[in-house]
Design a protein around this motif. Structure first.
Motif, mmCIF file in Angstrom:
data_model
loop_
_atom_site.group_PDB
_atom_site.id
_atom_site.type_symbol
_atom_site.label_atom_id
_atom_site.label_comp_id
_atom_site.label_asym_id
_atom_site.label_seq_id
_atom_site.Cartn_x
_atom_site.Cartn_y
_atom_site.Cartn_z
ATOM 1 N N ARG A 49 0.811 -1.215 0.000
ATOM 2 C CA ARG A 49 0.000 0.000 0.000
ATOM 3 C C ARG A 49 0.850 1.273 0.000
ATOM 4 O O ARG A 49 0.401 2.332 0.433
ATOM 5 N N GLU A 50 2.073 1.142 -0.472
ATOM 6 C CA GLU A 50 2.906 2.313 -0.696
ATOM 7 C C GLU A 50 2.747 2.764 -2.142
ATOM 8 O O GLU A 50 2.506 1.957 -3.036
ATOM 9 N N TRP A 51 2.910 4.060 -2.366
ATOM 10 C CA TRP A 51 2.911 4.598 -3.724
ATOM 11 C C TRP A 51 4.358 4.889 -4.117
ATOM 12 O O TRP A 51 5.064 5.604 -3.407
ATOM 13 N N ARG A 52 4.787 4.330 -5.237
ATOM 14 C CA ARG A 52 6.157 4.506 -5.684
ATOM 15 C C ARG A 52 6.201 5.003 -7.115
ATOM 16 O O ARG A 52 5.309 4.697 -7.924
ATOM 17 N N LEU A 53 7.278 5.766 -7.438
ATOM 18 C CA LEU A 53 7.517 6.122 -8.831
ATOM 19 C C LEU A 53 7.989 4.876 -9.564
ATOM 20 O O LEU A 53 8.951 4.234 -9.147
ATOM 21 N N THR A 54 7.311 4.547 -10.638
ATOM 22 C CA THR A 54 7.650 3.315 -11.351
ATOM 23 C C THR A 54 8.038 3.540 -12.806
ATOM 24 O O THR A 54 8.787 2.751 -13.381
ATOM 25 N N GLN A 55 7.521 4.612 -13.414
ATOM 26 C CA GLN A 55 7.775 4.831 -14.847
ATOM 27 C C GLN A 55 8.078 6.299 -15.113
ATOM 28 O O GLN A 55 7.669 7.191 -14.357
ATOM 29 N N ALA A 56 8.771 6.521 -16.214
ATOM 30 C CA ALA A 56 9.037 7.885 -16.674
ATOM 31 C C ALA A 56 8.716 7.972 -18.158
ATOM 32 O O ALA A 56 9.016 7.050 -18.923
ATOM 33 N N TYR A 57 8.070 9.069 -18.529
ATOM 34 C CA TYR A 57 7.782 9.337 -19.940
ATOM 35 C C TYR A 57 8.832 10.325 -20.407
ATOM 36 O O TYR A 57 8.897 11.461 -19.924
ATOM 37 N N VAL A 58 9.721 9.887 -21.318
ATOM 38 C CA VAL A 58 10.880 10.699 -21.698
ATOM 39 C C VAL A 58 10.873 11.001 -23.189
ATOM 40 O O VAL A 58 10.272 10.291 -23.991
ATOM 41 N N ARG A 59 11.565 12.099 -23.521
ATOM 42 C CA ARG A 59 11.736 12.493 -24.923
ATOM 43 C C ARG A 59 13.228 12.587 -25.206
ATOM 44 O O ARG A 59 13.984 13.158 -24.431
#
Length: 441
Positions: A124-134
């Motif tokens: 039930r933790e919220w983690r950064l998992t993805q990045a949208y990159v250019r």
């Protein structure tokens, strides 16, 4: 938590989303997301920065979020209304992370972050998992975008001096200058300066006029001198004078020497007056027209985007020259009166000559009393029968409110204003008592 565990939530789309309590009442809207970087594992998302009534930003822990779905955030209704203050070790995703340059661990070069996504884990933790990159220019995939795992990149938490501002600028587009100023002053100093530097001259001038003095000085000191002078040229002269007056003398003199001569002369003239006098409060660029100008011409000038609304309510009628200091001041035409007249009417025939103009030396107390008594938003300032400028109610308020009032919490501001009002009332009462005693004696 009704949020689907494996469904990523992209923060760029989350910003601006409404936040509701369980019964459907709107709490505010999402302004940003706060994350914490750890020595091991993915960055941890700890809470939302939510803008509530009065533009106050508060912290909403993600533990109090029941759902993020269908374009809205549902909280449990428990919101601490204390103003959000960023702590050491915390990073604002939209404010600091967007446009950051990151490196691929597999050696595939660099890319710019345009968005990141969070997901809820089994714990039930919220983690950064993805990045949208250019991918930037020079890369074999230049211009293309890609969604990558946070684990595939490095540098996401680095404080980069050359971090861009395009993504944040896109979020600021369409916002009014006071709202942009409010966002800028919440950013770290380097980020604030980078975003400010990316704004156009007129846009930056408008924003600087809305920022507190400390923030304005910080930005101005770190701009290239030619760019800073260009921005000062398009600012309202009174605001430019206030800003230059807050800078070190050496820098102030250098900026004045790089400004357009006419603009610099206006600023120097304003800096010669006391800050809390009509001369120090006035702007040198009100709407000035000759008496033979028509109502249609006056209304066209009042519609100009560079004229603040308070000043646009009044046209100042003078003999040539029409640049301040003008020829002989004749009177004023109220915008409301002009709207009731045929377009071909000459404004000289509808002058209100009963307006008693201020002298440059008149104190702010006199200015405030006259504006309030006659329900006016602007007044002429005249010296030797020549119009030298105009005082508007917004500039008076700026000087009556506490210094850096934009940074105050609402409750503290109310308290400070009340205390100021009480002090002024006591002072007036004391003066009245002294006058009465002097008359008796």
């Amino acid at each position: 938590m009704s949020q689907t565990k494996n469904r990523p939530v992209f923060i760029g789309r989350l910003v601006g989303t409404d936040v509701f309590d369980p019964i459907g009442d709107r709490v505010g809207r999402v302004h940003d997301l706060v994350v914490v970087f750890r020595l091991k594992g993915a960055p941890l998302a700890v809470g939302l920065v939510v803008e509530v009534a009065g533009k106050r930003r508060v912290f909403l822990p993600l533990t109090r979020v029941l759902a993020i779905e269908n374009g809205q955030v549902i909280s449990n209704g428990l919101v601490n209304m204390r103003r959000f203050v960023q702590r050491p070790g915390e990073t604002l995703v939209a404010g600091e992370m967007f446009d950051r340059s990151v490196h691929f661990k597999n050696g595939n070069g660099t890319a710019l972050v345009e968005d990141v996504a969070i997901e809820m884990t089994r714990t039930r933790e919220w983690r950064l998992t993805q990045a949208y990159v250019r991918f930037p220019r020079g890369h074999k995939d230049a211009g293309n975008t890609q969604i990558v795992s946070i684990q595939e990149i490095s540098g996401l938490n680095a404080k980069l001096v050359d971090q861009g501002a395009s993504s944040l600028l896109a979020q600021l587009e369409g916002l009014k200058a006071p709202d942009v100023a409010d966002i800028l002053q919440d950013l770290p100093t380097d980020r604030m300066v980078a975003v400010a530097n990316a704004l156009g001259d007129e846009r930056l001038a408008d924003v600087l006029e809305e920022l507190g003095e400390d923030y304005r000085v910080t930005i101005m000191e770190r701009l290239d001198v030619d760019r800073a002078a260009d921005v000062l040229d398009v600012m309202q002269p009174d605001d430019a004078a206030d800003l230059i007056g807050a800078l070190p003398q050496t820098q102030a003199d250098e900026l004045l020497s790089h400004m357009e001569p006419e603009e610099a002369e206006d600023v120097r003239r304003l800096m010669g007056y006391d800050d809390r006098s009509a001369g120090g409060l006035m702007t040198t660029e009100p709407i000035v027209l000759p008496p033979e100008a028509t109502v249609a011409t006056a209304l066209a000038h009042a519609r100009r985007a560079d004229i603040p609304p308070a000043l646009a309510s009044m046209i100042f009628v003078c003999r040539p020259p029409l640049e301040t200091p003008t020829g002989r001041f004749l009177g004023v035409v109220h915008l409301q009166r002009a709207l009731r007249e045929p377009p071909a009417t000459m404004i000289g025939s509808i002058i209100d000559a009963d307006i008693e103009p201020f002298q440059p030396s008149d104190e702010i107390g006199t200015v405030t009393r006259i504006l309030a008594t006659y329900n006016l938003t602007a007044m002429p300032v005249v010296s030797d029968s020549l119009l030298v400028g105009a005082v508007s109610v917004d500039d008076v308020l700026d000087h009556l409110l506490p210094e850096n009032w934009r940074d105050y919490d609402e409750e503290l501001l109310d308290q400070t204003v009340n205390e100021t009002h009480e002090n002024e009332t006591e002072e007036l009462q004391e003066r009245a008592q002294e006058a009465a005693e002097a008359e008796i004696s």
